[in-house]
Design a protein around this motif. Sequence first.
Motif, PDB file in Angstrom:
ATOM      1  N   LYS A 130       1.579  -1.208   0.123  1.00 46.06           N
ATOM      2  CA  LYS A 130       0.060  -0.133   0.177  1.00 46.06           C
ATOM      3  C   LYS A 130       0.846   1.681  -0.080  1.00 46.06           C
ATOM      4  N   SER A 131       1.986   1.402   1.322  1.00 48.38           N
ATOM      5  CA  SER A 131       3.048   2.426   0.394  1.00 48.38           C
ATOM      6  C   SER A 131       3.509   2.173  -0.538  1.00 48.38           C
ATOM      7  N   SER A 132       3.818   1.508  -0.875  1.00 44.79           N
ATOM      8  CA  SER A 132       4.709   0.825  -2.387  1.00 44.79           C
ATOM      9  C   SER A 132       5.841   0.997  -2.082  1.00 44.79           C
ATOM     10  N   TYR A 133       6.325   0.737  -0.722  1.00 44.88           N
ATOM     11  CA  TYR A 133       7.872   0.707  -0.356  1.00 44.88           C
ATOM     12  C   TYR A 133       8.338  -0.702  -0.948  1.00 44.88           C
ATOM     13  N   ILE A 134       6.898  -1.523  -1.269  1.00 43.61           N
ATOM     14  CA  ILE A 134       7.444  -3.319  -1.789  1.00 43.61           C
ATOM     15  C   ILE A 134       8.445  -2.570  -3.118  1.00 43.61           C
ATOM     16  N   ASN A 135       8.723  -1.506  -3.511  1.00 40.37           N
ATOM     17  CA  ASN A 135       9.249  -1.620  -4.823  1.00 40.37           C
ATOM     18  C   ASN A 135      11.018  -1.762  -4.650  1.00 40.37           C
ATOM     19  N   TYR A 136      11.049  -0.661  -2.853  1.00 36.15           N
ATOM     20  CA  TYR A 136      12.528  -0.713  -2.785  1.00 36.15           C
ATOM     21  C   TYR A 136      12.918  -2.399  -2.521  1.00 36.15           C
ATOM     22  N   LEU A 137      12.204  -3.276  -2.086  1.00 39.65           N
ATOM     23  CA  LEU A 137      12.369  -4.286  -1.582  1.00 39.65           C
ATOM     24  C   LEU A 137      13.225  -5.344  -3.469  1.00 39.65           C
ATOM     25  N   ASN A 138      12.267  -4.931  -3.663  1.00 45.60           N
ATOM     26  CA  ASN A 138      12.665  -5.763  -5.336  1.00 45.60           C
ATOM     27  C   ASN A 138      13.562  -4.876  -6.641  1.00 45.60           C
ATOM     28  N   LYS A 139      14.686  -4.177  -5.704  1.00 46.61           N
ATOM     29  CA  LYS A 139      15.921  -4.152  -6.658  1.00 46.61           C
ATOM     30  C   LYS A 139      16.720  -4.502  -6.627  1.00 46.61           C
TER      31      LYS A 139
END
Length: 106
Positions: free
Chosen positions: A97-106
């Motif tokens: 929901k926060s879009s922080y998941i994008n940081y984990l997929n880098k």
Amino acid sequence: MGSVASTSSLASALPEVLIEIYEKFTSGNMVEGLNLQRNLINFLRLLPKSIKNDNFLGGAEEKYILSLRKICKPIMTDYYRPLNKEEMYRVDLALKKSSYINYLNK
């Protein structure tokens, strides 16, 4: 920011989030910095409250996020308990929901 210095254990799990907020505020981009800070507040509100009741600190959530980043395993010392499956699901949902998941997929 309102203080000379501060610390956050969340910075070990999601350093990009706090760095981005800091950089926006210090560069004078207050509106964007405030929006990023509000997103962080919303993220923190979505985290399961049950773990804080048992552990007081947010270490279990942070260890779980670090495990998603392949940095460590979500194991706690005997004094604290790890997240259960429902709590992991709630952390996953908060990351999405926060879009922080994008940081984990880098």
